[in-house]
Design a protein around this motif. Structure first.
Motif, PDB file in Angstrom:
ATOM      1  N   LEU A   1       0.854  -1.189   0.000  1.00 20.30           N
ATOM      2  CA  LEU A   1       0.000   0.000   0.000  1.00 20.30           C
ATOM      3  C   LEU A   1       0.888   1.237   0.000  1.00 20.30           C
ATOM      4  O   LEU A   1       1.742   1.399   0.868  1.00 20.30           O
ATOM      5  CB  LEU A   1      -0.880   0.028   1.245  1.00 20.30           C
ATOM      6  N   VAL A   2       0.706   2.096  -0.990  1.00 20.77           N
ATOM      7  CA  VAL A   2       1.464   3.344  -1.045  1.00 20.77           C
ATOM      8  C   VAL A   2       0.577   4.539  -0.700  1.00 20.77           C
ATOM      9  O   VAL A   2       1.058   5.671  -0.631  1.00 20.77           O
ATOM     10  CB  VAL A   2       2.122   3.534  -2.427  1.00 20.77           C
ATOM     11  N   TRP A   3      -0.707   4.288  -0.488  1.00 19.53           N
ATOM     12  CA  TRP A   3      -1.642   5.317  -0.025  1.00 19.53           C
ATOM     13  C   TRP A   3      -2.751   4.614   0.742  1.00 19.53           C
ATOM     14  O   TRP A   3      -3.299   3.610   0.276  1.00 19.53           O
ATOM     15  CB  TRP A   3      -2.232   6.102  -1.195  1.00 19.53           C
ATOM     16  N   ASP A   4      -3.079   5.113   1.918  1.00 17.34           N
ATOM     17  CA  ASP A   4      -4.135   4.541   2.740  1.00 17.34           C
ATOM     18  C   ASP A   4      -4.646   5.642   3.659  1.00 17.34           C
ATOM     19  O   ASP A   4      -4.158   5.834   4.766  1.00 17.34           O
ATOM     20  CB  ASP A   4      -3.605   3.353   3.550  1.00 17.34           C
ATOM     21  N   GLN A   5      -5.638   6.392   3.149  1.00 16.44           N
ATOM     22  CA  GLN A   5      -6.115   7.563   3.875  1.00 16.44           C
ATOM     23  C   GLN A   5      -7.555   7.858   3.499  1.00 16.44           C
ATOM     24  O   GLN A   5      -7.909   7.840   2.307  1.00 16.44           O
ATOM     25  CB  GLN A   5      -5.233   8.780   3.549  1.00 16.44           C
ATOM     26  N   ASP A   6      -8.394   8.116   4.500  1.00 18.72           N
ATOM     27  CA  ASP A   6      -9.790   8.507   4.278  1.00 18.72           C
ATOM     28  C   ASP A   6     -10.518   7.516   3.379  1.00 18.72           C
ATOM     29  O   ASP A   6     -11.278   7.905   2.475  1.00 18.72           O
ATOM     30  CB  ASP A   6      -9.868   9.915   3.664  1.00 18.72           C
ATOM     31  N   GLU A   7     -10.300   6.219   3.617  1.00 18.02           N
ATOM     32  CA  GLU A   7     -10.933   5.127   2.879  1.00 18.02           C
ATOM     33  C   GLU A   7     -10.416   4.985   1.445  1.00 18.02           C
ATOM     34  O   GLU A   7     -10.881   4.107   0.708  1.00 18.02           O
ATOM     35  CB  GLU A   7     -12.465   5.285   2.847  1.00 18.02           C
ATOM     36  N   GLU A   8      -9.486   5.833   1.032  1.00 21.11           N
ATOM     37  CA  GLU A   8      -8.863   5.703  -0.286  1.00 21.11           C
ATOM     38  C   GLU A   8      -7.564   4.921  -0.151  1.00 21.11           C
ATOM     39  O   GLU A   8      -6.805   5.122   0.801  1.00 21.11           O
ATOM     40  CB  GLU A   8      -8.577   7.077  -0.886  1.00 21.11           C
ATOM     41  N   THR A   9      -7.308   4.032  -1.099  1.00 23.85           N
ATOM     42  CA  THR A   9      -6.096   3.221  -1.059  1.00 23.85           C
ATOM     43  C   THR A   9      -5.441   3.193  -2.436  1.00 23.85           C
ATOM     44  O   THR A   9      -6.092   3.423  -3.463  1.00 23.85           O
ATOM     45  CB  THR A   9      -6.402   1.777  -0.644  1.00 23.85           C
ATOM     46  N   ALA A  10      -4.152   2.904  -2.457  1.00 28.12           N
ATOM     47  CA  ALA A  10      -3.423   2.702  -3.706  1.00 28.12           C
ATOM     48  C   ALA A  10      -2.296   1.724  -3.446  1.00 28.12           C
ATOM     49  O   ALA A  10      -1.710   1.707  -2.352  1.00 28.12           O
ATOM     50  CB  ALA A  10      -2.874   4.023  -4.251  1.00 28.12           C
TER      51      ALA A  10
END
Length: 229
Positions: free
Chosen positions: A150-159
């Protein structure tokens, strides 16, 4: 961990035309196999597959591509090439001051040409992102399924992104779009032939649902397949 290659399948009424369009945009070859027309990927860039499907386009689509730009001139040249290859501009309610350009490929699938200076897509390459409709749970599932952090995990958004870099795969979080029948865009995970059965079992243990011998659904109900490479 077993090497896995991610491919996105697009259903198309004219597969040859759509495959030529994306091959021209991405600079890839087209290989015909049992699953349709494949534009192969690698461990940093997902593949694209075009399969014959006669269903009418239903929006919103659940996956759309983000192409990157290095300068405003580069962005304009990319848009010009898209139009030359058979793409078209698309109005989805974007505002005039927004820097990205929304277009549609010959089958009507929307995608964006992102303006230069987008830090999130820096260093990803030309095919910068698969932007997906989906929950945080499905982002976590695909992180574990592919072995991509995971390179983004914030406010229910992930990448997530391959450990080797390249294209990011992102999920926008709630609210989720309503599904209408079988998705016209689907993931495919390719593994070594000897590992196929074990891979299916592993994915089910991670939260996938069996739909067939190598056909599964992720925690959001999106169909995907596991294939031998």
């Amino acid at each position: 961990m077993l090497p896995r290659v991610l491919t996105v399948t697009y259903d198309a009424r004219d597969p040859e035309r759509l495959a030529r369009f994306w091959a021209g945009m991405l600079g890839r070859e087209v290989i015909e196999d049992a699953g349709g027309l494949l534009l192969p990927g690698d461990d940093t860039q997902p593949g694209l597959r075009v399969a014959r499907g006669d269903a009418e386009m239903v929006r919103p689509n659940l996956i759309h591509l983000h192409l990157t730009s290095t300068t405003l001139d580069d962005q304009q040249q990319t848009v010009a090439k898209i139009l030359e290859l058979g793409g078209s501009h698309l109005d989805v309610g974007q505002l005039p001051e927004e820097g990205h350009v929304v277009l549609a490929d010959p089958e009507g699938y929307e995608f964006d040409v992102i303006e230069p200076g987008n830090n999130f897509l820096a260093g990803t390459g030309f095919l910068g992102e698969l932007a997906c409709d989906g929950s945080r749970a499905v982002g976590v599932f695909w992180s574990e399924a592919l072995g991509w952090p995971l390179v983004w995990d914030q406010d229910e958004e992930t990448a997530i992104q391959s450990p080797h870099g390249g294209t990011k795969v992102a999920w926008g979080g709630p609210p989720l779009a309503e599904r209408e029948g079988r998705n016209r865009q689907r993931f495919e995970v390719a593994v070594a032939a000897d590992d196929l059965a074990a891979e299916v079992d592993r994915l089910v243990a991670l939260g996938a649902k069996r739909l067939g011998p190598a056909e599964l659904a992720d925690p959001d109900g999106n169909e995907f397949s596991v294939t031998a490479r």
